[in-house]
Design a protein around this motif. Structure first.
Motif, mmCIF file in Angstrom:
data_model
loop_
_atom_site.group_PDB
_atom_site.id
_atom_site.type_symbol
_atom_site.label_atom_id
_atom_site.label_comp_id
_atom_site.label_asym_id
_atom_site.label_seq_id
_atom_site.Cartn_x
_atom_site.Cartn_y
_atom_site.Cartn_z
ATOM 1 N N GLY A 172 0.839 -1.198 0.000
ATOM 2 C CA GLY A 172 0.000 0.000 0.000
ATOM 3 C C GLY A 172 0.870 1.243 0.000
ATOM 4 O O GLY A 172 1.724 1.401 0.884
ATOM 5 N N SER A 223 -10.627 16.957 -1.881
ATOM 6 C CA SER A 223 -11.718 17.583 -1.115
ATOM 7 C C SER A 223 -11.312 18.980 -0.654
ATOM 8 O O SER A 223 -12.094 19.921 -0.752
ATOM 9 N N ALA A 276 -1.086 -7.064 -4.029
ATOM 10 C CA ALA A 276 -0.237 -7.926 -3.190
ATOM 11 C C ALA A 276 -1.090 -8.950 -2.453
ATOM 12 O O ALA A 276 -2.192 -8.638 -1.993
ATOM 13 N N GLY A 292 -4.957 0.712 3.852
ATOM 14 C CA GLY A 292 -5.979 1.748 3.953
ATOM 15 C C GLY A 292 -7.396 1.223 4.106
ATOM 16 O O GLY A 292 -7.638 0.090 4.555
ATOM 17 N N ASN A 309 -16.450 8.746 -2.182
ATOM 18 C CA ASN A 309 -15.250 9.573 -2.405
ATOM 19 C C ASN A 309 -14.452 9.061 -3.604
ATOM 20 O O ASN A 309 -13.606 9.770 -4.136
HETATM 21 C C1 LIG Z 1 -13.029 12.445 1.093
HETATM 22 C C2 LIG Z 1 -11.941 12.244 2.132
HETATM 23 C C3 LIG Z 1 -11.370 13.345 2.717
HETATM 24 C C4 LIG Z 1 -10.368 13.177 3.655
HETATM 25 N N1 LIG Z 1 -9.832 14.293 4.244
HETATM 26 C C5 LIG Z 1 -8.872 14.154 5.170
HETATM 27 C C6 LIG Z 1 -8.279 15.289 5.758
HETATM 28 O O1 LIG Z 1 -8.641 16.436 5.464
HETATM 29 N N2 LIG Z 1 -7.298 15.116 6.665
HETATM 30 C C7 LIG Z 1 -6.853 13.859 7.026
HETATM 31 O O2 LIG Z 1 -5.951 13.751 7.846
HETATM 32 N N3 LIG Z 1 -7.408 12.766 6.483
HETATM 33 C C8 LIG Z 1 -8.395 12.879 5.566
HETATM 34 N N4 LIG Z 1 -8.925 11.765 4.989
HETATM 35 C C9 LIG Z 1 -8.423 10.446 5.397
HETATM 36 C C10 LIG Z 1 -7.094 10.107 4.721
HETATM 37 O O3 LIG Z 1 -7.220 10.214 3.318
HETATM 38 C C11 LIG Z 1 -6.684 8.705 5.102
HETATM 39 O O4 LIG Z 1 -6.697 8.589 6.506
HETATM 40 C C12 LIG Z 1 -5.288 8.351 4.616
HETATM 41 O O5 LIG Z 1 -5.201 8.404 3.208
HETATM 42 C C13 LIG Z 1 -4.926 6.933 5.091
HETATM 43 O O6 LIG Z 1 -3.671 6.562 4.636
HETATM 44 P P1 LIG Z 1 -3.270 5.026 4.498
HETATM 45 O O7 LIG Z 1 -1.866 5.028 3.993
HETATM 46 O O8 LIG Z 1 -3.554 4.319 5.747
HETATM 47 O O9 LIG Z 1 -4.274 4.419 3.419
HETATM 48 P P2 LIG Z 1 -4.664 4.857 1.932
HETATM 49 O O10 LIG Z 1 -4.427 6.283 1.688
HETATM 50 O O11 LIG Z 1 -6.041 4.338 1.725
HETATM 51 O O12 LIG Z 1 -3.651 4.039 1.023
HETATM 52 C C14 LIG Z 1 -3.701 2.647 0.951
HETATM 53 C C15 LIG Z 1 -3.140 2.203 -0.387
HETATM 54 O O13 LIG Z 1 -3.053 0.776 -0.385
HETATM 55 C C16 LIG Z 1 -3.385 0.283 -1.686
HETATM 56 N N5 LIG Z 1 -3.779 -1.131 -1.549
HETATM 57 C C17 LIG Z 1 -4.867 -1.640 -0.925
HETATM 58 N N6 LIG Z 1 -4.848 -2.985 -0.986
HETATM 59 C C18 LIG Z 1 -3.734 -3.332 -1.671
HETATM 60 C C19 LIG Z 1 -3.167 -4.561 -2.067
HETATM 61 N N7 LIG Z 1 -3.729 -5.743 -1.765
HETATM 62 N N8 LIG Z 1 -2.020 -4.547 -2.791
HETATM 63 C C20 LIG Z 1 -1.414 -3.381 -3.119
HETATM 64 N N9 LIG Z 1 -1.912 -2.173 -2.759
HETATM 65 C C21 LIG Z 1 -3.042 -2.154 -2.035
HETATM 66 C C22 LIG Z 1 -4.514 1.210 -2.123
HETATM 67 O O14 LIG Z 1 -4.650 1.220 -3.523
HETATM 68 C C23 LIG Z 1 -4.045 2.560 -1.564
HETATM 69 O O15 LIG Z 1 -3.297 3.284 -2.515
HETATM 70 C C24 LIG Z 1 -9.927 11.883 4.019
HETATM 71 C C25 LIG Z 1 -10.492 10.767 3.417
HETATM 72 C C26 LIG Z 1 -11.497 10.934 2.486
HETATM 73 C C27 LIG Z 1 -12.085 9.714 1.847
#
Ligand SMILES: Cc1cc2nc3c(=O)[nH]c(=O)nc-3n(C[C@H](O)[C@H](O)[C@H](O)COP(=O)(O)OP(=O)(O)OC[C@H]3O[C@@H](n4cnc5c(N)ncnc54)[C@H](O)[C@@H]3O)c2cc1C
Length: 513
Positions: free
Chosen positions: A50, A89, A155, A180, A199
């Motif tokens: 991810g 957003s 993955a 995520g 979203n």
């Molecule tokens: C509309 C909206 C507005 C938001 N606004 C805010 C804000 O203003 N401030 C804030 O702090 N947070 C905000 N958030 C939340 C924030 O976007 C998330 O908390 C953050 O992106 C989480 O990061 P992450 O790395 O955990 O996961 P993600 O950003 O979801 O990244 C996970 C990645 O893993 C990949 N993936 C999944 N499964 C697999 C797999 N099996 N193999 C390979 N790749 C995989 C996905 O494609 C993705 O690219 C918002 C969310 C939304 C939906």
């Protein structure tokens, strides 16, 4: 590409991002069309699954420590933050705020025509331009240059220390799951057939739906309801709780409710969508509250009812990683899963689903996994903010949480209409509330409702994190006039309580003498 079956107002299929130069520039960084996966190393020190904010932070930290790192992404580097979350957003919310400022210009002596035009396609193009610009910080070629082996593909664990991706099997010493979360699917009869926005596709719109139902009054629902309303849509919001942002303090949620109503959002609290059907191009949604049933007719439905962790398709069973489809990957306070080689970070395992939490947890996980660290998730001070107008930000304990833990609380509140800069800016709505442990100046938590509450909360976060009490904050000189002075005013209010009657009478006598 135009979808012929799309309703009149929608010129692009919702599953496709408009293919303009900005989107292509974004892809050149976050998923280059001609990308070739590297030849796998014998064994990776760390495999990160991810490439959202959590995965990207982990990969950069680990490479900086000298580890051999593989980063696997199935879709777009940057994850939700860059592609379908924070960045798009906040980009459109900025335009919505500009619209509101133009709408209210006569309060400031400005003169603008009463029917302010909105060019929705241009708003979304600006958003894509911003994504392309910020996408340079999430670039596959750059990661590769920095020493990260970047793989595109889904993955799946093939065993306790192996992951398969795009036909290759990679071996690891340690792995980090940072996959995520995604929008939860509302189980409402007829909704899937009628089609709805989340979203993941709302930012692909090229025309503003004339009538929009937003399901869910959490941060996502409220932020986008206000923005689309300001763009000219008739927005109806249905929230099944008695207030918006149910975790926030009541008065904060009330300010937001009033602000949305003033903008013209049609608000239905304690109300759920129970069925959807099509009538021509229109979506008819049956809504139900405790004592009322009624239907609304809309062009689009935006579902913002919560996030589900991405745990499916990872074959976690093969790796011996315990998980739950609602809560996500099970981790301990050190972010270790039930397989001691594998850690998790970000939305896939955390209750607080924010970009900054994903990044902070990834840093902890990497230190613990690679450097025998013992850093704890529970030691973090995590602020957050809902970017409505006004913004609602919080850090630390809520009063109800302090009470549940039998901690005596005293609260110092400053209303923004008593803060000079908020008055001169015409941004008097809201307050700063700071909770201390009664009898001390130790800050337990704070809520800020203000135009730029997200900026203001950081000072309070710093204070909590560094153990700086209200007494010390009262001695910090704040620039005048700023809205952040509200924090100093709350600290001054605390300081005045230190004047006991005996102390007061002694001072009075001293002055008289
Ligand atoms: C509309 C909206 C507005 C938001 N606004 C805010 C804000 O203003 N401030 C804030 O702090 N947070 C905000 N958030 C939340 C924030 O976007 C998330 O908390 C953050 O992106 C989480 O990061 P992450 O790395 O955990 O996961 P993600 O950003 O979801 O990244 C996970 C990645 O893993 C990949 N993936 C999944 N499964 C697999 C797999 N099996 N193999 C390979 N790749 C995989 C996905 O494609 C993705 O690219 C918002 C969310 C939304 C939906």
């Amino acid at each position: 590409m135009t979808n012929p079956s799309a309703p009149k107002w929608a010129t692009v299929s919702l599953n496709e991002t408009p293919d303009d130069r900005f989107h292509r520039a974004l892809l050149d960084n976050v998923h280059p069309p001609a990308w070739r996966n590297p030849k796998p190393a014998d064994k990776y020190t760390l495999i990160v699954i991810g490439a959202g904010p959590g995965g990207l932070t982990a990969a950069s930290e680990a490479v900086a420590l000298g580890a051999k790192v593989a980063l696997i992404e199935r879709d777009l580097i940057g994850g939700d933050r860059l592609n379908v979350g924070c960045v798009p957003s906040k980009a459109i919310i900025r335009t919505a705020r500009l619209y509101a400022e133009m709408r209210d210009a006569n309060n400031f002596g400005g003169q603008v025509p009463s029917n302010i035009g909105i060019d929705f396609a241009a708003i979304m193009e600006r958003m894509r331009r911003i994504q392309a610009h910020l996408g340079r910080g999430a670039s596959a070629p750059q990661l590769s240059e920095a020493g990260v082996d970047v793989y595109f593909g889904e993955a799946r664990f093939a065993g306790r220390d192996t992951v398969s991706v795009a036909g290759e099997t990679l071996r690891f010493r340690k792995a980090l799951i940072a996959t995520g979360a995604r929008a939860m699917t509302p189980p409402i009869p007829g909704l899937a057939e009628a089609g709805y926005l989340t979203n993941e596709n709302v930012f692909n719109l090229t025309e503003c739906p004339p009538r929009l139902l937003v399901m869910g009054g959490g941060p996502l629902g409220c932020e986008l309801a206000q923005a689309f309303c300001r763009f000219g849509a008739h927005v109806i919001i249905a929230q099944n709780d008695p207030t918006f942002l149910p975790n926030e303090e009541r008065d904060a949620a009330q300010v937001l409710s009033d602000a949305l109503a003033r903008d013209g959002v049609e608000i239905h609290l304690n109300t759920s969508a129970v069925a959807v059907r099509m009538e021509g191009a229109r979506k008819i949604v049956d809504l139900a509250s405790e004592d009322n049933k009624f239907s609304v007719s809309v062009d689009e439905i935006l579902a913002g009812i919560g996030r589900a962790p991405n745990v499916e398709n990872l074959n976690l069973e093969a790796a011996g990683v315990r998980y739950d489809t609602h809560i996500g990957i099970r981790v301990d306070d050190f972010l270790r899963t039930s397989n001691p080689r594998i850690y998790a970070a970000g939305d896939v395992c955390l209750e607080h689903k924010f970009t900054h939490t994903a990044e902070a947890s990834a840093r902890i996980a990497v230190r613990n996994a690679l450097m025998l660290g013992r850093k704890r998730l529970s030691a973090l001070t995590i602020p957050w903010c809902t970017y409505t107008d006004p913004e609602i930000a919080h850090v630390g304990l809520y009063v109800r949480e302090a009470r549940e833990q039998a901690i005596p609380v005293k609260t110092f509140t400053i209303l923004m209409h008593d803060v000079d800069r908020a008055v001169t800016d015409g941004e008097e709505e809201g307050f700063v509330k700071i909770h201390v442990r009664d009898g001390t100046d130790r800050i337990l938590g704070a809520t800020v409702v203000a135009s730029h509450a997200g900026e203001m909360i950081n000072g309070l976060s710093l204070a909590i994190n560094c153990g700086i009490g209200l007494r010390a904050l009262a001695r910090v000189i704040h620039t005048y006039p700023t809205q952040a002075e509200a924090i100093k005013m709350a600290a001054d209010a605390y300081d005045r309580t230190r004047m006991t009657p005996t102390l007061k009478s002694l001072t009075r006598r001293w002055l008289a003498w």
